[in-house]
Design a protein around this motif. Structure first.
Motif, mmCIF file in Angstrom:
data_model
loop_
_atom_site.group_PDB
_atom_site.id
_atom_site.type_symbol
_atom_site.label_atom_id
_atom_site.label_comp_id
_atom_site.label_asym_id
_atom_site.label_seq_id
_atom_site.Cartn_x
_atom_site.Cartn_y
_atom_site.Cartn_z
ATOM 1 N N PHE A 1 0.813 -1.208 0.000
ATOM 2 C CA PHE A 1 0.000 0.000 0.000
ATOM 3 C C PHE A 1 0.852 1.267 0.000
ATOM 4 C CE2 PHE A 1 -2.770 -3.204 1.878
ATOM 5 C CZ PHE A 1 -3.912 -3.040 1.108
ATOM 6 N N GLU A 2 0.334 2.291 -0.681
ATOM 7 C CA GLU A 2 0.966 3.608 -0.716
ATOM 8 C C GLU A 2 0.169 4.564 0.159
ATOM 9 O OE1 GLU A 2 3.663 4.894 -2.222
ATOM 10 O OE2 GLU A 2 4.316 3.021 -3.143
ATOM 11 N N SER A 3 0.868 5.514 0.766
ATOM 12 C CA SER A 3 0.193 6.458 1.656
ATOM 13 C C SER A 3 -0.425 7.637 0.917
ATOM 14 C CB SER A 3 1.181 6.984 2.700
ATOM 15 O OG SER A 3 2.267 7.658 2.068
ATOM 16 N N LEU A 4 0.050 7.948 -0.287
ATOM 17 C CA LEU A 4 -0.387 9.142 -0.999
ATOM 18 C C LEU A 4 -1.905 9.239 -1.163
ATOM 19 C CD1 LEU A 4 0.280 11.752 -2.481
ATOM 20 C CD2 LEU A 4 0.626 10.398 -4.571
ATOM 21 N N PRO A 5 -2.609 8.157 -1.556
ATOM 22 C CA PRO A 5 -4.064 8.290 -1.706
ATOM 23 C C PRO A 5 -4.761 8.713 -0.417
ATOM 24 C CG PRO A 5 -3.289 6.316 -2.802
ATOM 25 C CD PRO A 5 -2.144 6.832 -2.005
ATOM 26 N N TYR A 6 -4.309 8.190 0.734
ATOM 27 C CA TYR A 6 -4.929 8.551 2.002
ATOM 28 C C TYR A 6 -4.590 9.988 2.390
ATOM 29 C CZ TYR A 6 -5.568 3.536 2.121
ATOM 30 O OH TYR A 6 -5.928 2.256 1.790
ATOM 31 N N ILE A 7 -3.376 10.415 2.061
ATOM 32 C CA ILE A 7 -2.970 11.800 2.318
ATOM 33 C C ILE A 7 -3.806 12.752 1.476
ATOM 34 C CG2 ILE A 7 -1.064 13.458 2.072
ATOM 35 C CD1 ILE A 7 0.839 11.086 2.656
ATOM 36 N N CYS A 8 -4.035 12.392 0.223
ATOM 37 C CA CYS A 8 -4.852 13.223 -0.661
ATOM 38 C C CYS A 8 -6.307 13.242 -0.211
ATOM 39 C CB CYS A 8 -4.756 12.720 -2.099
ATOM 40 S SG CYS A 8 -3.153 13.026 -2.880
ATOM 41 N N THR A 9 -6.810 12.100 0.243
ATOM 42 C CA THR A 9 -8.185 12.050 0.733
ATOM 43 C C THR A 9 -8.334 12.895 1.989
ATOM 44 O OG1 THR A 9 -8.417 9.803 -0.145
ATOM 45 C CG2 THR A 9 -10.083 10.537 1.416
ATOM 46 N N LEU A 10 -7.313 12.904 2.851
ATOM 47 C CA LEU A 10 -7.326 13.757 4.036
ATOM 48 C C LEU A 10 -7.375 15.227 3.629
ATOM 49 C CD1 LEU A 10 -7.108 14.273 7.064
ATOM 50 C CD2 LEU A 10 -4.622 13.960 6.874
ATOM 51 N N LEU A 11 -6.545 15.613 2.664
ATOM 52 C CA LEU A 11 -6.563 16.988 2.165
ATOM 53 C C LEU A 11 -7.924 17.321 1.564
ATOM 54 C CD1 LEU A 11 -5.191 19.659 1.356
ATOM 55 C CD2 LEU A 11 -4.361 18.495 -0.714
ATOM 56 N N ASN A 12 -8.459 16.397 0.786
ATOM 57 C CA ASN A 12 -9.767 16.586 0.160
ATOM 58 C C ASN A 12 -10.846 16.833 1.205
ATOM 59 O OD1 ASN A 12 -11.376 16.442 -2.375
ATOM 60 N ND2 ASN A 12 -12.305 14.674 -1.380
ATOM 61 N N SER A 13 -10.832 16.045 2.275
ATOM 62 C CA SER A 13 -11.821 16.193 3.348
ATOM 63 C C SER A 13 -11.658 17.533 4.059
ATOM 64 C CB SER A 13 -11.690 15.045 4.354
ATOM 65 O OG SER A 13 -12.000 13.809 3.754
ATOM 66 N N CYS A 14 -10.410 17.941 4.279
ATOM 67 C CA CYS A 14 -10.151 19.222 4.944
ATOM 68 C C CYS A 14 -10.682 20.389 4.107
ATOM 69 C CB CYS A 14 -8.650 19.406 5.180
ATOM 70 S SG CYS A 14 -7.933 18.318 6.426
ATOM 71 N N GLY B 1 -15.886 16.464 7.993
ATOM 72 C CA GLY B 1 -15.241 16.524 9.299
ATOM 73 C C GLY B 1 -14.998 15.128 9.846
ATOM 74 N N PHE B 2 -15.991 14.251 9.649
ATOM 75 C CA PHE B 2 -15.812 12.843 10.025
ATOM 76 C C PHE B 2 -14.700 12.217 9.192
ATOM 77 C CE2 PHE B 2 -16.776 8.353 9.268
ATOM 78 C CZ PHE B 2 -16.814 7.873 10.571
ATOM 79 N N GLY B 3 -14.679 12.563 7.901
ATOM 80 C CA GLY B 3 -13.635 12.041 7.025
ATOM 81 C C GLY B 3 -12.246 12.443 7.470
ATOM 82 N N ILE B 4 -12.092 13.655 7.982
ATOM 83 C CA ILE B 4 -10.792 14.113 8.485
ATOM 84 C C ILE B 4 -10.298 13.192 9.599
ATOM 85 C CG2 ILE B 4 -9.618 15.950 9.764
ATOM 86 C CD1 ILE B 4 -11.384 17.963 8.277
ATOM 87 N N LEU B 5 -11.189 12.873 10.531
ATOM 88 C CA LEU B 5 -10.811 12.005 11.656
ATOM 89 C C LEU B 5 -10.393 10.620 11.172
ATOM 90 C CD1 LEU B 5 -13.650 12.907 14.199
ATOM 91 C CD2 LEU B 5 -11.291 13.736 14.189
ATOM 92 N N VAL B 6 -11.185 10.047 10.271
ATOM 93 C CA VAL B 6 -10.908 8.689 9.785
ATOM 94 C C VAL B 6 -9.603 8.653 8.989
ATOM 95 C CG1 VAL B 6 -11.724 6.835 8.283
ATOM 96 C CG2 VAL B 6 -13.336 8.047 9.753
ATOM 97 N N GLU B 7 -9.448 9.582 8.048
ATOM 98 C CA GLU B 7 -8.247 9.587 7.210
ATOM 99 C C GLU B 7 -6.994 9.902 8.013
ATOM 100 O OE1 GLU B 7 -8.207 8.525 4.152
ATOM 101 O OE2 GLU B 7 -10.388 8.282 4.116
ATOM 102 N N ALA B 8 -7.129 10.741 9.045
ATOM 103 C CA ALA B 8 -5.983 11.043 9.910
ATOM 104 C C ALA B 8 -5.502 9.775 10.623
ATOM 105 C CB ALA B 8 -6.349 12.117 10.928
ATOM 106 N N VAL B 9 -6.454 8.942 11.047
ATOM 107 C CA VAL B 9 -6.090 7.670 11.684
ATOM 108 C C VAL B 9 -5.353 6.781 10.687
ATOM 109 C CG1 VAL B 9 -7.003 5.533 12.659
ATOM 110 C CG2 VAL B 9 -7.955 7.730 13.370
ATOM 111 N N TYR B 10 -5.835 6.712 9.457
ATOM 112 C CA TYR B 10 -5.178 5.898 8.438
ATOM 113 C C TYR B 10 -3.738 6.372 8.205
ATOM 114 C CZ TYR B 10 -9.926 4.300 7.192
ATOM 115 O OH TYR B 10 -11.188 3.773 7.204
#
Length: 232
Positions: A39-52, A72-81
């Motif tokens: 797995f690569e981290s970039l997609p989750y980092i981008c999804t975190l940015l997208n949610s923010c 806002g919920f997405g920020i919490l989940v993606e931050a954990v990932y």
């Protein structure tokens, strides 16, 4: 009309929350094996940015509460990932992840907020934020497009599960409908694209569901292709 748009938005929130949580199985495997594997981290980092960014858009735009809450919920989940990547990834990946988080989720996000707050106001500010959000969403559709390409070349839907394709179809459709009701083009265009991609994935699923795979593909990479589709 306002009551209908609120009802549709609530349904969109529920669907988006479920899709935000869809990679839980993957991260449970990462925790269990104490490794991020392919797995690569970039997609989750981008999804975190997208949610923010969408949360900022929802807070800034009048009537954008439903967009802000789900993201806002997405920020919490993606931050954990992302944190799990920083814990369980090999050192080079941890360093790469940390740098990307600093550049995208801290630096770029801060720059957007500072510029739009200090240099813009009113509808111009809202439009600028919406344009950035919609643009990032469209760029992130590279993941489902890659998944679709692999299905065609491998003649297998093994790593494009029906549930996730249906979720992209349903999530994009419901948010595109919500955007139409509230006349929000920034929300409507990327979700309309998501609805069309979801429809295309379902058609591919119908075509190749019984086909014999022609080659082997990294399970981790293909799982990630459908887990990191834009949600809003």
């Amino acid at each position: 009309m306002e009551g209908l748009s609120f009802f549709v938005g609530v349904i969109g929130n529920v669907i988006s929350v479920l899709v935000f949580l869809s990679p839980i199985g993957t991260f449970w495997r990462i925790i269990k094996h104490r490794s991020t594997e392919d797995f690569e981290s970039l997609p989750y980092i981008c999804t975190l940015l997208n949610s923010c960014l969408w949360t900022y858009y929802g807070i800034t735009k009048p009537g954008g509460l439903l967009v802000a809450t789900v993201n806002g919920f997405g920020i919490l989940v993606e931050a954990v990932y992302v944190v799990l990547f920083l814990i369980y990834a090999p050192k080079p990946m941890r360093v790469k992840t940390g740098i990307l988080v600093g550049i995208l989720d801290v630096g770029f996000l801060a720059a957007v907020i500072v510029v739009t707050e200090l240099a813009l106001e009113g509808e111009t500010r809202i439009d600028a934020i919406g344009f950035i959000c919609a643009g990032l969403n469209i760029i992130m559709y590279g993941s489902p497009l890659a998944a679709m390409k692999t299905v065609v070349t491998s003649k297998s839907v093994e790593y494009m599960p029906f549930f996730l394709s249906f979720s992209l179809f349903l999530n994009g459709g419901i948010w595109a409908f919500y955007a139409l009701l509230v006349q929000d083009y920034f929300l409507g265009i990327p979700n309309g694209i998501g609805f069309l991609l979801g429809t295309a994935q379902l058609l591919l699923y119908a075509i190749y569901r019984n086909a014999k795979p022609s080659n082997n593909i990294s399970e981790g990479l293909m799982e990630q292709a459908w887990e990191n589709e834009p949600l809003i």
